[in-house]
Design a protein around this motif. Sequence first.
Motif, PDB file in Angstrom:
ATOM      1  N   TYR A 195       0.579  -1.566  -0.096  1.00 26.13           N
ATOM      2  CA  TYR A 195      -0.602  -0.024   0.229  1.00 26.13           C
ATOM      3  C   TYR A 195       0.647   0.985  -0.007  1.00 26.13           C
ATOM      4  CZ  TYR A 195      -4.010   3.095   1.149  1.00 26.13           C
ATOM      5  OH  TYR A 195      -5.035   4.043   0.879  1.00 26.13           O
ATOM      6  N   PRO A 196       2.062   1.478  -1.282  1.00 22.05           N
ATOM      7  CA  PRO A 196       2.261   2.936  -1.627  1.00 22.05           C
ATOM      8  C   PRO A 196       1.800   4.225  -0.942  1.00 22.05           C
ATOM      9  CG  PRO A 196       1.453   2.399  -3.584  1.00 22.05           C
ATOM     10  CD  PRO A 196       0.354   1.709  -2.799  1.00 22.05           C
ATOM     11  N   TRP A 197       0.343   4.143  -0.777  1.00 22.86           N
ATOM     12  CA  TRP A 197      -0.213   5.956   0.046  1.00 22.86           C
ATOM     13  C   TRP A 197       0.166   5.881   1.284  1.00 22.86           C
ATOM     14  CZ3 TRP A 197      -2.780   1.988  -3.371  1.00 22.86           C
ATOM     15  CH2 TRP A 197      -2.949   2.479  -4.718  1.00 22.86           C
ATOM     16  N   PRO A 198       0.300   7.080   1.878  1.00 17.20           N
ATOM     17  CA  PRO A 198       0.658   7.658   3.075  1.00 17.20           C
ATOM     18  C   PRO A 198      -1.076   7.920   3.928  1.00 17.20           C
ATOM     19  CG  PRO A 198       0.086   9.472   1.658  1.00 17.20           C
ATOM     20  CD  PRO A 198       0.494   8.381   0.371  1.00 17.20           C
ATOM     21  N   SER A 199      -2.337   7.327   3.199  1.00 15.32           N
ATOM     22  CA  SER A 199      -3.662   7.869   3.919  1.00 15.32           C
ATOM     23  C   SER A 199      -4.352   6.140   3.561  1.00 15.32           C
ATOM     24  CB  SER A 199      -4.152   8.944   3.498  1.00 15.32           C
ATOM     25  OG  SER A 199      -5.447   8.865   4.330  1.00 15.32           O
ATOM     26  N   TYR A 200      -5.328   6.187   4.518  1.00 11.24           N
ATOM     27  CA  TYR A 200      -5.145   5.097   4.410  1.00 11.24           C
ATOM     28  C   TYR A 200      -7.709   5.515   3.298  1.00 11.24           C
ATOM     29  CZ  TYR A 200      -4.141   1.291   6.052  1.00 11.24           C
ATOM     30  OH  TYR A 200      -3.440  -0.105   6.582  1.00 11.24           O
ATOM     31  N   PRO A 201      -8.245   5.735   2.681  1.00 11.79           N
ATOM     32  CA  PRO A 201      -8.674   6.173   2.528  1.00 11.79           C
ATOM     33  C   PRO A 201     -10.624   5.625   3.564  1.00 11.79           C
ATOM     34  CG  PRO A 201      -9.533   3.917   1.034  1.00 11.79           C
ATOM     35  CD  PRO A 201      -8.226   4.281   1.951  1.00 11.79           C
ATOM     36  N   ASP A 202     -11.164   6.535   3.751  1.00  8.97           N
ATOM     37  CA  ASP A 202     -12.549   6.473   4.742  1.00  8.97           C
ATOM     38  C   ASP A 202     -12.906   4.978   4.690  1.00  8.97           C
ATOM     39  OD1 ASP A 202     -11.414   8.859   4.921  1.00  8.97           O
ATOM     40  OD2 ASP A 202     -13.202  10.294   3.906  1.00  8.97           O
ATOM     41  N   TYR A 203     -13.076   4.354   6.300  1.00  8.49           N
ATOM     42  CA  TYR A 203     -13.566   3.657   6.243  1.00  8.49           C
ATOM     43  C   TYR A 203     -13.995   3.252   7.023  1.00  8.49           C
ATOM     44  CZ  TYR A 203      -9.641   2.480   9.108  1.00  8.49           C
ATOM     45  OH  TYR A 203      -8.483   2.258   9.929  1.00  8.49           O
ATOM     46  N   THR A 204     -15.492   2.173   7.479  1.00  7.89           N
ATOM     47  CA  THR A 204     -16.140   2.051   8.612  1.00  7.89           C
ATOM     48  C   THR A 204     -15.064   0.772  10.133  1.00  7.89           C
ATOM     49  OG1 THR A 204     -17.482   0.324   7.369  1.00  7.89           O
ATOM     50  CG2 THR A 204     -18.208   2.645   7.843  1.00  7.89           C
ATOM     51  N   ALA A 205     -15.426   0.889  10.977  1.00 10.16           N
ATOM     52  CA  ALA A 205     -14.412   0.039  12.091  1.00 10.16           C
ATOM     53  C   ALA A 205     -15.061  -1.017  11.386  1.00 10.16           C
ATOM     54  CB  ALA A 205     -14.657  -0.027  13.044  1.00 10.16           C
ATOM     55  N   GLY A 206     -14.591  -2.381  11.147  1.00 13.54           N
ATOM     56  CA  GLY A 206     -14.991  -3.837  10.771  1.00 13.54           C
ATOM     57  C   GLY A 206     -15.645  -4.188  11.536  1.00 13.54           C
ATOM     58  N   ALA A 207     -16.150  -3.969  13.139  1.00 10.32           N
ATOM     59  CA  ALA A 207     -16.454  -4.773  14.009  1.00 10.32           C
ATOM     60  C   ALA A 207     -17.693  -5.113  13.548  1.00 10.32           C
ATOM     61  CB  ALA A 207     -16.743  -4.010  15.546  1.00 10.32           C
ATOM     62  N   GLY A 208     -18.570  -3.806  12.884  1.00 11.34           N
ATOM     63  CA  GLY A 208     -20.079  -3.846  12.362  1.00 11.34           C
ATOM     64  C   GLY A 208     -20.314  -2.275  11.911  1.00 11.34           C
ATOM     65  N   TYR A 209     -20.868  -2.982  10.703  1.00 12.90           N
ATOM     66  CA  TYR A 209     -21.617  -1.362  10.193  1.00 12.90           C
ATOM     67  C   TYR A 209     -22.313  -2.533   8.486  1.00 12.90           C
ATOM     68  CZ  TYR A 209     -18.304  -4.230   6.347  1.00 12.90           C
ATOM     69  OH  TYR A 209     -17.533  -4.807   5.724  1.00 12.90           O
ATOM     70  N   VAL A 210     -23.125  -1.279   8.063  1.00 13.08           N
ATOM     71  CA  VAL A 210     -24.693  -1.708   7.290  1.00 13.08           C
ATOM     72  C   VAL A 210     -23.946  -0.952   5.663  1.00 13.08           C
ATOM     73  CG1 VAL A 210     -26.882  -1.954   7.741  1.00 13.08           C
ATOM     74  CG2 VAL A 210     -26.055  -2.047   9.794  1.00 13.08           C
ATOM     75  N   LEU A 211     -24.532  -1.506   4.951  1.00 11.31           N
ATOM     76  CA  LEU A 211     -24.957  -1.138   3.777  1.00 11.31           C
ATOM     77  C   LEU A 211     -26.234  -1.824   2.910  1.00 11.31           C
ATOM     78  CD1 LEU A 211     -22.111  -3.527   3.590  1.00 11.31           C
ATOM     79  CD2 LEU A 211     -21.313  -1.687   1.816  1.00 11.31           C
ATOM     80  N   SER A 212     -26.687  -0.469   2.614  1.00 10.66           N
ATOM     81  CA  SER A 212     -28.046  -0.742   1.506  1.00 10.66           C
ATOM     82  C   SER A 212     -27.628  -1.875   0.283  1.00 10.66           C
ATOM     83  CB  SER A 212     -28.210   0.727   0.844  1.00 10.66           C
ATOM     84  OG  SER A 212     -27.232   1.351   0.349  1.00 10.66           O
ATOM     85  N   GLY A 213     -28.505  -2.321   0.031  1.00  7.92           N
ATOM     86  CA  GLY A 213     -28.257  -3.647  -1.095  1.00  7.92           C
ATOM     87  C   GLY A 213     -27.120  -3.142  -2.436  1.00  7.92           C
ATOM     88  N   ASP A 214     -27.925  -2.169  -2.808  1.00 10.17           N
ATOM     89  CA  ASP A 214     -27.362  -1.384  -4.033  1.00 10.17           C
ATOM     90  C   ASP A 214     -26.043  -1.136  -3.793  1.00 10.17           C
ATOM     91  OD1 ASP A 214     -28.042   1.072  -2.981  1.00 10.17           O
ATOM     92  OD2 ASP A 214     -26.670   2.060  -3.994  1.00 10.17           O
TER      93      ASP A 214
END
Length: 384
Positions: free
Chosen positions: A250-269
Amino acid sequence: MFMNFRRIHKCQCMQLLSMGLILCVVMVSWEELDHHVVSHIRSYSYRYLVNSYDFNSSSSQHTDSGGSVHYPYLINHPEKCRGGDGKSLDNVLLLLFVKSSPGNHEQRQAIRDTWGNQSFVWSSLRESVRVVFVLGVHPDVGQRAGLQSRLLQEDRVYGDLIQQDFMDTFHNLTSKLILQFHWGQEYCPQARFLMSADDDIFVHTPNLVRYLQLLSGESGAKNLWVGHVHRGGPPVRRKTSKYHVPYELYPWPSYPDYTAGAGYVLSGDVAAKIYQATLVLNSSIYIDDVFMGMCAKAMGVSPQEQYYFAGGAKAPYHPCIYERMITSHGHAKDVRSLWQAATDPTLPSHSRGLLGNLYCTAVRVMLLCLPYYHNTYSCMAAFT
């Protein structure tokens, strides 16, 4: 004059010694300082000023079979989202994946008895939720056969395990994430929402279902990805860290925004878009929530903060918290007692009326607006 010169000389020596000591400390702890200060400054600058990730050209070198490796199923239930006539159910509100490990039998049972109880959701909330546990195979060859036999027996009783033939280790968490999205698109694409959760979290299912019902009414359940959002986080470059990610990966100095993997929700699309991204992006980065952020970034999807999705810590134990909580992390042993405390219908609501609201707001401020709770719910949660 002689005495003054001696005093000045001693003072200079002390200054030199002090400066030397400080420099030694800085040199010894420079890697730690770089991680906690310099890396974060560099990361935020890149994330919010440059923001030029190009995962398609740099990190997504295709494998022969596409972006990700596909493993065969050892245990599967393709009928999970179908009715007795074999047709797909149209009323599935939530497809809930629980990331588990082969040996975590007690944690899975506790979840079945509490927040993962599909019958409870249907009888009390009249919503259809499908809960499945996703896992790989035990990495220890000596224990694998015995555990696999026990898993097959467990699945014959409950019919809720989904297992693929990869080693169930930290470095294969991304394979487990890909399993969820591939299984969801193949066997339950009609679900209005998809949730990914660890097996050591607590989910206040009634609050979650009511929240999803509200989202469905407001936006038609489109373009949603909600959870505890991490913004502008830097990759860990220290080789001694469990979360070490080398520059080559991973060559970039920053991760993209993301949610904690412990628990998150997405809509079907959004779940469908993430599935498409997993077909293209290289899945060699083994931090699954970061890979999720990479997939979302490539598909033009951004996470949204929901204050009552926890990060890496437990929520405070208090009825004024239970009334709003959706997830809390770190509950491998107390799931049953917390479920009883959080969902007991005989307990009065502490936030009822003006005085109750003021009381609970004050309690939440005292519990949440403290530094050591920042990774659970933010201070803003106290006022929502």
